[in-house]
Design a protein around this motif. Structure first.
Motif, PDB file in Angstrom:
ATOM      1  N   VAL A  13     -11.535  -8.011   1.534  1.00  0.00           N
ATOM      2  CA  VAL A  13     -10.324  -8.288   2.304  1.00  0.00           C
ATOM      3  C   VAL A  13     -10.673  -9.007   3.600  1.00  0.00           C
ATOM      4  O   VAL A  13     -11.627  -8.637   4.296  1.00  0.00           O
ATOM      5  N   GLY A  14      -9.903 -10.027   3.918  1.00  0.00           N
ATOM      6  CA  GLY A  14     -10.034 -10.725   5.192  1.00  0.00           C
ATOM      7  C   GLY A  14      -8.827 -10.456   6.069  1.00  0.00           C
ATOM      8  O   GLY A  14      -7.744 -10.116   5.569  1.00  0.00           O
ATOM      9  N   TRP A  15      -9.014 -10.599   7.386  1.00  0.00           N
ATOM     10  CA  TRP A  15      -7.914 -10.378   8.329  1.00  0.00           C
ATOM     11  C   TRP A  15      -7.931 -11.474   9.383  1.00  0.00           C
ATOM     12  O   TRP A  15      -8.969 -11.739  10.001  1.00  0.00           O
ATOM     13  N   ILE A  16      -6.768 -12.106   9.592  1.00  0.00           N
ATOM     14  CA  ILE A  16      -6.627 -13.139  10.622  1.00  0.00           C
ATOM     15  C   ILE A  16      -5.610 -12.660  11.651  1.00  0.00           C
ATOM     16  O   ILE A  16      -4.454 -12.388  11.316  1.00  0.00           O
ATOM     17  N   GLY A  17      -6.030 -12.549  12.905  1.00  0.00           N
ATOM     18  CA  GLY A  17      -5.127 -12.182  14.000  1.00  0.00           C
ATOM     19  C   GLY A  17      -5.306 -10.751  14.443  1.00  0.00           C
ATOM     20  O   GLY A  17      -4.826  -9.825  13.783  1.00  0.00           O
ATOM     21  N   THR A  18      -5.997 -10.549  15.562  1.00  0.00           N
ATOM     22  CA  THR A  18      -6.256  -9.190  16.054  1.00  0.00           C
ATOM     23  C   THR A  18      -5.735  -9.017  17.479  1.00  0.00           C
ATOM     24  O   THR A  18      -6.455  -8.585  18.382  1.00  0.00           O
ATOM     25  N   GLY A  19      -4.470  -9.377  17.663  1.00  0.00           N
ATOM     26  CA  GLY A  19      -3.802  -9.086  18.926  1.00  0.00           C
ATOM     27  C   GLY A  19      -3.443  -7.612  18.993  1.00  0.00           C
ATOM     28  O   GLY A  19      -4.001  -6.781  18.275  1.00  0.00           O
ATOM     29  N   ARG A  20      -2.466  -7.259  19.846  1.00  0.00           N
ATOM     30  CA  ARG A  20      -2.114  -5.851  20.031  1.00  0.00           C
ATOM     31  C   ARG A  20      -1.754  -5.169  18.715  1.00  0.00           C
ATOM     32  O   ARG A  20      -2.166  -4.057  18.444  1.00  0.00           O
ATOM     33  N   MET A  21      -0.957  -5.858  17.903  1.00  0.00           N
ATOM     34  CA  MET A  21      -0.564  -5.288  16.621  1.00  0.00           C
ATOM     35  C   MET A  21      -1.659  -5.440  15.577  1.00  0.00           C
ATOM     36  O   MET A  21      -2.018  -4.493  14.871  1.00  0.00           O
ATOM     37  N   GLY A  22      -2.193  -6.643  15.477  1.00  0.00           N
ATOM     38  CA  GLY A  22      -3.135  -6.933  14.410  1.00  0.00           C
ATOM     39  C   GLY A  22      -4.366  -6.064  14.437  1.00  0.00           C
ATOM     40  O   GLY A  22      -4.834  -5.595  13.392  1.00  0.00           O
ATOM     41  N   VAL A  23      -4.899  -5.803  15.626  1.00  0.00           N
ATOM     42  CA  VAL A  23      -6.126  -5.012  15.686  1.00  0.00           C
ATOM     43  C   VAL A  23      -5.875  -3.566  15.257  1.00  0.00           C
ATOM     44  O   VAL A  23      -6.702  -2.953  14.576  1.00  0.00           O
ATOM     45  N   ALA A  24      -4.721  -3.023  15.609  1.00  0.00           N
ATOM     46  CA  ALA A  24      -4.401  -1.656  15.199  1.00  0.00           C
ATOM     47  C   ALA A  24      -4.198  -1.567  13.693  1.00  0.00           C
ATOM     48  O   ALA A  24      -4.608  -0.596  13.044  1.00  0.00           O
ATOM     49  N   MET A  25      -3.555  -2.587  13.108  1.00  0.00           N
ATOM     50  CA  MET A  25      -3.342  -2.602  11.666  1.00  0.00           C
ATOM     51  C   MET A  25      -4.662  -2.763  10.914  1.00  0.00           C
ATOM     52  O   MET A  25      -4.937  -2.052   9.937  1.00  0.00           O
ATOM     53  N   ALA A  26      -5.494  -3.699  11.375  1.00  0.00           N
ATOM     54  CA  ALA A  26      -6.781  -3.920  10.728  1.00  0.00           C
ATOM     55  C   ALA A  26      -7.663  -2.682  10.845  1.00  0.00           C
ATOM     56  O   ALA A  26      -8.436  -2.359   9.923  1.00  0.00           O
ATOM     57  N   GLN A  27      -7.548  -1.982  11.943  1.00  0.00           N
ATOM     58  CA  GLN A  27      -8.342  -0.772  12.135  1.00  0.00           C
ATOM     59  C   GLN A  27      -8.038   0.268  11.052  1.00  0.00           C
ATOM     60  O   GLN A  27      -8.932   0.909  10.505  1.00  0.00           O
ATOM     61  N   ARG A  28      -6.770   0.418  10.713  1.00  0.00           N
ATOM     62  CA  ARG A  28      -6.406   1.388   9.680  1.00  0.00           C
ATOM     63  C   ARG A  28      -6.981   0.991   8.316  1.00  0.00           C
ATOM     64  O   ARG A  28      -7.403   1.840   7.534  1.00  0.00           O
ATOM     65  N   VAL A  29      -7.009  -0.314   8.036  1.00  0.00           N
ATOM     66  CA  VAL A  29      -7.586  -0.782   6.783  1.00  0.00           C
ATOM     67  C   VAL A  29      -9.085  -0.498   6.756  1.00  0.00           C
ATOM     68  O   VAL A  29      -9.624   0.025   5.769  1.00  0.00           O
ATOM     69  N   ALA A  30      -9.769  -0.824   7.841  1.00  0.00           N
ATOM     70  CA  ALA A  30     -11.215  -0.611   7.901  1.00  0.00           C
ATOM     71  C   ALA A  30     -11.562   0.868   7.793  1.00  0.00           C
ATOM     72  O   ALA A  30     -12.493   1.253   7.077  1.00  0.00           O
ATOM     73  N   ARG A  31     -10.805   1.710   8.494  1.00  0.00           N
ATOM     74  CA  ARG A  31     -11.102   3.139   8.482  1.00  0.00           C
ATOM     75  C   ARG A  31     -10.773   3.804   7.149  1.00  0.00           C
ATOM     76  O   ARG A  31     -11.205   4.923   6.895  1.00  0.00           O
ATOM     77  N   ALA A  32     -10.033   3.092   6.308  1.00  0.00           N
ATOM     78  CA  ALA A  32      -9.759   3.598   4.964  1.00  0.00           C
ATOM     79  C   ALA A  32     -10.906   3.270   4.008  1.00  0.00           C
ATOM     80  O   ALA A  32     -10.843   3.604   2.820  1.00  0.00           O
ATOM     81  N   GLY A  33     -11.957   2.636   4.522  1.00  0.00           N
ATOM     82  CA  GLY A  33     -13.123   2.335   3.699  1.00  0.00           C
ATOM     83  C   GLY A  33     -13.054   1.008   2.972  1.00  0.00           C
ATOM     84  O   GLY A  33     -13.886   0.730   2.100  1.00  0.00           O
ATOM     85  N   VAL A  34     -12.084   0.177   3.306  1.00  0.00           N
ATOM     86  CA  VAL A  34     -11.940  -1.131   2.679  1.00  0.00           C
ATOM     87  C   VAL A  34     -12.981  -2.095   3.241  1.00  0.00           C
ATOM     88  O   VAL A  34     -13.299  -2.066   4.438  1.00  0.00           O
ATOM     89  N   ASP A  35     -13.540  -2.942   2.384  1.00  0.00           N
ATOM     90  CA  ASP A  35     -14.490  -3.970   2.817  1.00  0.00           C
ATOM     91  C   ASP A  35     -13.702  -5.056   3.538  1.00  0.00           C
ATOM     92  O   ASP A  35     -13.050  -5.902   2.917  1.00  0.00           O
ATOM     93  N   LEU A  36     -13.750  -5.050   4.877  1.00  0.00           N
ATOM     94  CA  LEU A  36     -12.893  -5.905   5.697  1.00  0.00           C
ATOM     95  C   LEU A  36     -13.717  -6.802   6.601  1.00  0.00           C
ATOM     96  O   LEU A  36     -14.661  -6.356   7.253  1.00  0.00           O
ATOM     97  N   THR A  37     -13.317  -8.076   6.646  1.00  0.00           N
ATOM     98  CA  THR A  37     -13.890  -9.038   7.589  1.00  0.00           C
ATOM     99  C   THR A  37     -12.746  -9.652   8.379  1.00  0.00           C
ATOM    100  O   THR A  37     -11.750 -10.095   7.785  1.00  0.00           O
ATOM    101  N   ALA A  38     -12.878  -9.689   9.705  1.00  0.00           N
ATOM    102  CA  ALA A  38     -11.787 -10.142  10.561  1.00  0.00           C
ATOM    103  C   ALA A  38     -12.178 -11.381  11.357  1.00  0.00           C
ATOM    104  O   ALA A  38     -13.344 -11.584  11.696  1.00  0.00           O
TER     105      ALA A  38
END
Length: 322
Positions: A13-38
């Protein structure tokens, strides 16, 4: 013989955009154990995700070839830039993602254009705008509305459930954009109404915290009125959503109303009051400044009451935040 108990690897999974909302959303994905690159235009805003097990790449090219890429950007121009601009996600025909899921709030027209661009390249596209802000995300209380091909939605629904408590599929195409715009129109109308009745009660002698406590515990209270109560009581206008962003959504909503021949007189009036909040120059504060503008129009200058008020998210944040 293959071990039948061995589970298949999850999607990349990739993530584009880590502003106030994006970083909090991406954090939940990463902490769920998903292979994430931002990736983020300002790289330092993506760096905190490393603590949650995510990788960070310096260019969008590092996200090409991922199974799914989620985007969370501010404007239609930003979305077009990260997908189709120089070095964009879709600019290398030989190295494309499988699915793009856009969580931004953009117009139906912009969304449709990006959908076509993806489809022309054989890339799935879902519109998945969200309701909430960073604190709501961290409390596990975000709501997501999704539209696009049902088979594509079924492939990513489990990822979206890592981010939001509620994930609602509403149909094909870009219907989710209309749902989110309608939602934000109500956001503005309810906030203006809440400002008016709160000022009315206070000018009549009722403390704001007492009035809002009564309202929130009545049938007229809601998760939203409770959530906004601390800002109204203590005049804390730390931005969660600015007047400029709200004005953008009112512009989109009223344009949709004209296109669909739906009269919206209350919304149109509220749009003028939102414009007044922008005209006040307080564009970096929360749109809750509508309360101050209503007070000024009523001949009042409000003061913080310095009362601890439950925003309805505290317990959820303690229990569910990842």
């Amino acid at each position: 013989m293959t071990d039948s108990t061995t589970s298949a690897p999850g999607p990349l999974v990739g993530w584009i955009g880590t502003g106030r909302m994006g970083v909090a959303m991406a954090q939940r994905v990463a902490r769920a154990g998903v292979d994430l690159t931002a990736w983020n235009r300002t790289l330092s805003k993506a760096e905190p995700l490393k603590r949650d097990g995510a990788a960070v790449c310096e260019t969008i090219a590092g996200l090409r070839g991922k199974d799914v890429v989620l985007t969370m950007v501010s404007t239609p121009a930003d979305l077009e830039q990260v997908l189709l601009g120089e070095g964009g996600l879709l600019t290398d025909p030989g190295n494309l993602p499988g699915i793009v899921v856009d969580c931004s709030t953009v117009s139906t027209e912009s969304s449709a254009a990006m959908r076509v661009a993806c489809e022309e390249r054989g890339v799935g596209f879902l519109a998945a705008p969200v309701s909430g802000n960073g604190k709501v995300v961290r409390a596990g209380a975000l709501s997501i509305v999704v539209s696009g091909p049902k088979e594509t939605y079924d492939k990513v629904a489990h990822l979206l459930r890592h981010i939001g408590r509620s994930v609602t599929y509403v149909g094909e195409g870009d219907l989710a954009r209309l749902v989110k715009i309608a939602h934000n129109l109500m956001l503005g109308v309810v906030t203006q109404t809440l400002a008016e009745i709160t000022v009315l009660a206070e000018k009549g002698g009722v403390p704001r915290h007492a009035f809002l406590e009564f309202l929130n515990n009545s049938v007229m209270g809601s998760a939203f009125t409770r959530y906004k109560s601390p800002a109204f009581v203590n005049l804390d206008y730390t931005p969660t959503f600015t007047p400029i962003l709200l004005r953008k959504d009112f512009d989109l909503g009223l344009a949709a109303a004209r296109r669909l021949d739906v009269p919206m007189p209350v919304t149109a009036l509220t749009a003028q009051l939102v414009q007044a909040s922008v005209g006040s120059g307080r564009t970096e504060e929360d749109f809750s400044i509508l309360l101050d503008l209503q007070a000024a129009a009523s001949g009042m200058t409000l003061k913080p009451e310095n009362v601890v008020v439950d925003d309805g998210l505290g317990a959820a944040a303690g229990k569910d935040a990842l």
